[in-house]
Motif scaffolding. Sequence first.
Motif, PDB file in Angstrom:
ATOM      1  N   ASP A 240      39.915  35.119  40.801  1.00  0.00           N
ATOM      2  CA  ASP A 240      41.250  35.714  40.816  1.00  0.00           C
ATOM      3  C   ASP A 240      41.262  37.014  40.024  1.00  0.00           C
ATOM      4  O   ASP A 240      41.960  37.961  40.369  1.00  0.00           O
ATOM      5  CB  ASP A 240      42.277  34.741  40.224  1.00  0.00           C
ATOM      6  CG  ASP A 240      42.600  33.609  41.191  1.00  0.00           C
ATOM      7  OD1 ASP A 240      42.280  33.751  42.383  1.00  0.00           O
ATOM      8  OD2 ASP A 240      43.154  32.600  40.748  1.00  0.00           O
ATOM      9  N   ASP A 241      40.463  37.027  38.962  1.00  0.00           N
ATOM     10  CA  ASP A 241      40.386  38.218  38.126  1.00  0.00           C
ATOM     11  C   ASP A 241      39.811  39.392  38.917  1.00  0.00           C
ATOM     12  O   ASP A 241      40.333  40.505  38.864  1.00  0.00           O
ATOM     13  CB  ASP A 241      39.509  37.912  36.908  1.00  0.00           C
ATOM     14  CG  ASP A 241      39.434  39.108  35.964  1.00  0.00           C
ATOM     15  OD1 ASP A 241      40.507  39.555  35.514  1.00  0.00           O
ATOM     16  OD2 ASP A 241      38.322  39.584  35.690  1.00  0.00           O
ATOM     17  N   GLN A 242      38.748  39.136  39.663  1.00  0.00           N
ATOM     18  CA  GLN A 242      38.137  40.187  40.490  1.00  0.00           C
ATOM     19  C   GLN A 242      39.118  40.668  41.547  1.00  0.00           C
ATOM     20  O   GLN A 242      39.252  41.860  41.800  1.00  0.00           O
ATOM     21  CB  GLN A 242      36.875  39.669  41.168  1.00  0.00           C
ATOM     22  CG  GLN A 242      35.687  39.557  40.221  1.00  0.00           C
ATOM     23  CD  GLN A 242      34.491  38.936  40.928  1.00  0.00           C
ATOM     24  OE1 GLN A 242      34.585  37.855  41.492  1.00  0.00           O
ATOM     25  NE2 GLN A 242      33.366  39.607  40.891  1.00  0.00           N
ATOM     26  N   LYS A 243      39.792  39.722  42.193  1.00  0.00           N
ATOM     27  CA  LYS A 243      40.746  40.074  43.244  1.00  0.00           C
ATOM     28  C   LYS A 243      41.864  40.947  42.701  1.00  0.00           C
ATOM     29  O   LYS A 243      42.267  41.920  43.337  1.00  0.00           O
ATOM     30  CB  LYS A 243      41.337  38.804  43.868  1.00  0.00           C
ATOM     31  CG  LYS A 243      40.400  38.125  44.833  1.00  0.00           C
ATOM     32  CD  LYS A 243      41.055  36.890  45.397  1.00  0.00           C
ATOM     33  CE  LYS A 243      40.024  35.844  45.745  1.00  0.00           C
ATOM     34  NZ  LYS A 243      40.617  34.544  46.008  1.00  0.00           N
ATOM     35  N   SER A 244      42.378  40.598  41.531  1.00  0.00           N
ATOM     36  CA  SER A 244      43.476  41.399  40.994  1.00  0.00           C
ATOM     37  C   SER A 244      42.992  42.785  40.590  1.00  0.00           C
ATOM     38  O   SER A 244      43.720  43.766  40.699  1.00  0.00           O
ATOM     39  CB  SER A 244      44.163  40.686  39.825  1.00  0.00           C
ATOM     40  OG  SER A 244      43.295  40.554  38.739  1.00  0.00           O
ATOM     41  N   ARG A 245      41.742  42.879  40.125  1.00  0.00           N
ATOM     42  CA  ARG A 245      41.209  44.196  39.767  1.00  0.00           C
ATOM     43  C   ARG A 245      40.992  45.048  41.005  1.00  0.00           C
ATOM     44  O   ARG A 245      41.286  46.235  41.022  1.00  0.00           O
ATOM     45  CB  ARG A 245      39.893  44.046  38.994  1.00  0.00           C
ATOM     46  CG  ARG A 245      40.104  44.184  37.496  1.00  0.00           C
ATOM     47  CD  ARG A 245      38.799  44.203  36.773  1.00  0.00           C
ATOM     48  NE  ARG A 245      38.166  42.888  36.792  1.00  0.00           N
ATOM     49  CZ  ARG A 245      36.878  42.692  36.555  1.00  0.00           C
ATOM     50  NH1 ARG A 245      36.098  43.711  36.293  1.00  0.00           N
ATOM     51  NH2 ARG A 245      36.378  41.487  36.584  1.00  0.00           N
ATOM     52  N   PHE A 246      40.467  44.434  42.073  1.00  0.00           N
ATOM     53  CA  PHE A 246      40.257  45.177  43.320  1.00  0.00           C
ATOM     54  C   PHE A 246      41.600  45.603  43.902  1.00  0.00           C
ATOM     55  O   PHE A 246      41.740  46.702  44.420  1.00  0.00           O
ATOM     56  CB  PHE A 246      39.509  44.322  44.353  1.00  0.00           C
ATOM     57  CG  PHE A 246      38.061  44.082  44.007  1.00  0.00           C
ATOM     58  CD1 PHE A 246      37.338  45.012  43.284  1.00  0.00           C
ATOM     59  CD2 PHE A 246      37.424  42.930  44.425  1.00  0.00           C
ATOM     60  CE1 PHE A 246      36.006  44.790  42.974  1.00  0.00           C
ATOM     61  CE2 PHE A 246      36.088  42.702  44.124  1.00  0.00           C
ATOM     62  CZ  PHE A 246      35.384  43.633  43.398  1.00  0.00           C
TER      63      PHE A 246
END
Length: 69
Positions: free
Chosen positions: A40-46
């Motif tokens: 989820d962290d990666q998705k929100s950063r992307f």
Amino acid sequence: MQGSYSICSGCRKPVSIKEKKSSKYLEGVHCPKCHDSLTDDQKSRFAMRQKQILLAKKLGKRHIFKKEY
Ligand SMILES: [Zn+2]
């Protein structure tokens, strides 16, 4: 203008038109192939990065954004 296919920002693989119609596809963020492997962290950063790129395009400027690692 959009091409017939684009590269997924999450996994750097080409995304087909069929995959783009999937609910697991989000432009500049993830595609069905990597959706389940991104955190989820990666998705929100992307998603945040994509938002800044779109905003920069809208303003007609080169996109300037902080690099986050
Ligand atoms: Zn992907």
